[in-house]
Motif scaffolding. Sequence first.
Motif, PDB file in Angstrom:
ATOM      1  N   ALA A 104       0.838  -1.196   0.000  1.00  0.00           N
ATOM      2  CA  ALA A 104       0.000   0.000   0.000  1.00  0.00           C
ATOM      3  C   ALA A 104       0.868   1.239   0.000  1.00  0.00           C
ATOM      4  CB  ALA A 104      -0.927   0.012   1.212  1.00  0.00           C
ATOM      5  N   ILE A 105       0.417   2.268  -0.703  1.00  0.00           N
ATOM      6  CA  ILE A 105       1.118   3.550  -0.733  1.00  0.00           C
ATOM      7  C   ILE A 105       0.117   4.662  -0.464  1.00  0.00           C
ATOM      8  CG2 ILE A 105       2.960   2.823  -2.300  1.00  0.00           C
ATOM      9  CD1 ILE A 105       1.403   4.128  -4.597  1.00  0.00           C
ATOM     10  N   GLY A 106       0.603   5.751   0.108  1.00  0.00           N
ATOM     11  CA  GLY A 106      -0.261   6.882   0.398  1.00  0.00           C
ATOM     12  C   GLY A 106      -0.113   7.325   1.838  1.00  0.00           C
ATOM     13  N   ASN A 107      -0.917   8.278   2.225  1.00  0.00           N
ATOM     14  CA  ASN A 107      -0.915   8.777   3.597  1.00  0.00           C
ATOM     15  C   ASN A 107      -1.837   7.873   4.420  1.00  0.00           C
ATOM     16  OD1 ASN A 107      -0.955  10.175   5.976  1.00  0.00           O
ATOM     17  ND2 ASN A 107      -1.487  12.164   5.078  1.00  0.00           N
ATOM     18  N   TYR A 140      -4.027   8.521  -1.387  1.00  0.00           N
ATOM     19  CA  TYR A 140      -2.818   8.809  -2.169  1.00  0.00           C
ATOM     20  C   TYR A 140      -3.013  10.032  -3.057  1.00  0.00           C
ATOM     21  CZ  TYR A 140       0.844   8.529  -5.666  1.00  0.00           C
ATOM     22  OH  TYR A 140       1.910   8.842  -6.485  1.00  0.00           O
ATOM     23  N   GLY A 141      -2.004  10.874  -3.095  1.00  0.00           N
ATOM     24  CA  GLY A 141      -1.943  11.984  -4.028  1.00  0.00           C
ATOM     25  C   GLY A 141      -0.501  12.170  -4.433  1.00  0.00           C
ATOM     26  N   SER A 142      -0.229  12.224  -5.707  1.00  0.00           N
ATOM     27  CA  SER A 142       1.150  12.291  -6.172  1.00  0.00           C
ATOM     28  C   SER A 142       1.826  13.603  -5.781  1.00  0.00           C
ATOM     29  CB  SER A 142       1.201  12.119  -7.693  1.00  0.00           C
ATOM     30  OG  SER A 142       2.530  12.002  -8.138  1.00  0.00           O
ATOM     31  N   ILE A 172      15.643  10.925  -5.401  1.00  0.00           N
ATOM     32  CA  ILE A 172      14.212  11.233  -5.313  1.00  0.00           C
ATOM     33  C   ILE A 172      13.390   9.950  -5.223  1.00  0.00           C
ATOM     34  CG2 ILE A 172      12.249  12.262  -6.522  1.00  0.00           C
ATOM     35  CD1 ILE A 172      14.209  14.364  -7.615  1.00  0.00           C
ATOM     36  N   ASN A 173      13.741   8.961  -6.046  1.00  0.00           N
ATOM     37  CA  ASN A 173      13.023   7.682  -6.014  1.00  0.00           C
ATOM     38  C   ASN A 173      13.055   7.050  -4.625  1.00  0.00           C
ATOM     39  OD1 ASN A 173      12.100   7.501  -8.677  1.00  0.00           O
ATOM     40  ND2 ASN A 173      14.017   6.634  -9.411  1.00  0.00           N
ATOM     41  N   GLN A 174      14.181   7.188  -3.960  1.00  0.00           N
ATOM     42  CA  GLN A 174      14.347   6.592  -2.631  1.00  0.00           C
ATOM     43  C   GLN A 174      13.443   7.218  -1.576  1.00  0.00           C
ATOM     44  OE1 GLN A 174      18.531   6.755  -1.587  1.00  0.00           O
ATOM     45  NE2 GLN A 174      19.105   5.958  -3.602  1.00  0.00           N
ATOM     46  N   HIS A 175      12.911   8.403  -1.853  1.00  0.00           N
ATOM     47  CA  HIS A 175      12.088   9.109  -0.869  1.00  0.00           C
ATOM     48  C   HIS A 175      10.609   9.142  -1.253  1.00  0.00           C
ATOM     49  CE1 HIS A 175      16.149  10.443   0.158  1.00  0.00           C
ATOM     50  NE2 HIS A 175      15.674  10.683   1.373  1.00  0.00           N
ATOM     51  N   LEU A 176      10.239   8.429  -2.306  1.00  0.00           N
ATOM     52  CA  LEU A 176       8.839   8.341  -2.706  1.00  0.00           C
ATOM     53  C   LEU A 176       8.176   7.136  -2.045  1.00  0.00           C
ATOM     54  CD1 LEU A 176       9.220   9.089  -6.533  1.00  0.00           C
ATOM     55  CD2 LEU A 176       8.408  10.672  -4.761  1.00  0.00           C
ATOM     56  N   TYR A 177       6.849   7.144  -1.982  1.00  0.00           N
ATOM     57  CA  TYR A 177       6.123   5.990  -1.447  1.00  0.00           C
ATOM     58  C   TYR A 177       6.457   4.731  -2.243  1.00  0.00           C
ATOM     59  CZ  TYR A 177       2.970   9.511   0.692  1.00  0.00           C
ATOM     60  OH  TYR A 177       2.439  10.557   1.397  1.00  0.00           O
ATOM     61  N   THR A 178       6.781   4.912  -3.509  1.00  0.00           N
ATOM     62  CA  THR A 178       6.993   3.786  -4.427  1.00  0.00           C
ATOM     63  C   THR A 178       8.451   3.366  -4.520  1.00  0.00           C
ATOM     64  OG1 THR A 178       7.177   5.382  -6.237  1.00  0.00           O
ATOM     65  CG2 THR A 178       5.006   4.392  -5.865  1.00  0.00           C
TER      66      THR A 178
END
Length: 246
Positions: A104-107, A140-142, A172-178
């Motif tokens: 799962a990703i998001g707040n 989730y919101g990008s 940047i990728n390392q700090h995203l939900y994904t």
Amino acid sequence: MSLIEQINSEKLPKHIAIIMDGNGRWAKQKGMLRAFGHENGAKSVRTTVETCARLGVGHLTLYAFSTENWNRPKLEVEMLMKLLINSLKNEVKTLSKNNIRLNAIGNLDRLPKSAKKELLEVIEATKNNDRMVLTLALSYGSQEEIISAVKAIAVKVKNNIISTDAIDESIINQHLYTQNLPNVDLLIRTSGEQRISNFLLWQIAYAELYFTPVLWPDFNDEDLYAAIVSYQNRERRFGKTSDQIK
């Protein structure tokens, strides 16, 4: 030749993302409440998940509930959260049977405690499955995701953990939900709308976009096959020329 016969199993998208749109309109067309559309949309989720796993798709991400969806009528939001809980309870056996890991990703902290608890329990129960990763984008919101990543990176720069010169795509990728997911290869949106709606804006930089007029509760195997065939018939150049690709 049928659509499934046209699919090249060696050229499958590694990561499919879907904006599941049209539940409300589907219900309205049938003279029913929106809840009826959401309930039938859940059936399309099961079909799509099982079909992607059977085909050999490694990652499937579904836009289940956006940050903007919190602005919907309170009763509809409550119904969607109850549907989420019930779906998770009902599908955990199916996920395990099909060797699918839930992510799962998001707040997620904005979810009701009962929904978050059920979600985390299913994630834990399926953590060792390795056939396919099913990711639910919830609350989730990008744009919110990117802001969160920028803030986290800024703190590390301030504390001399990383330098500004070191900031690149991978940071940047390392700090995203994904952070543990590959970039999206194929983005599908149902219901005829042709917009991204704040979904995986960074991750779809070079995704192939596929829009279908089919409302989500009517989306079936054939519709998924058509999207994959369309994807496989496109030339993905990633900024290069056709001659370079060849």
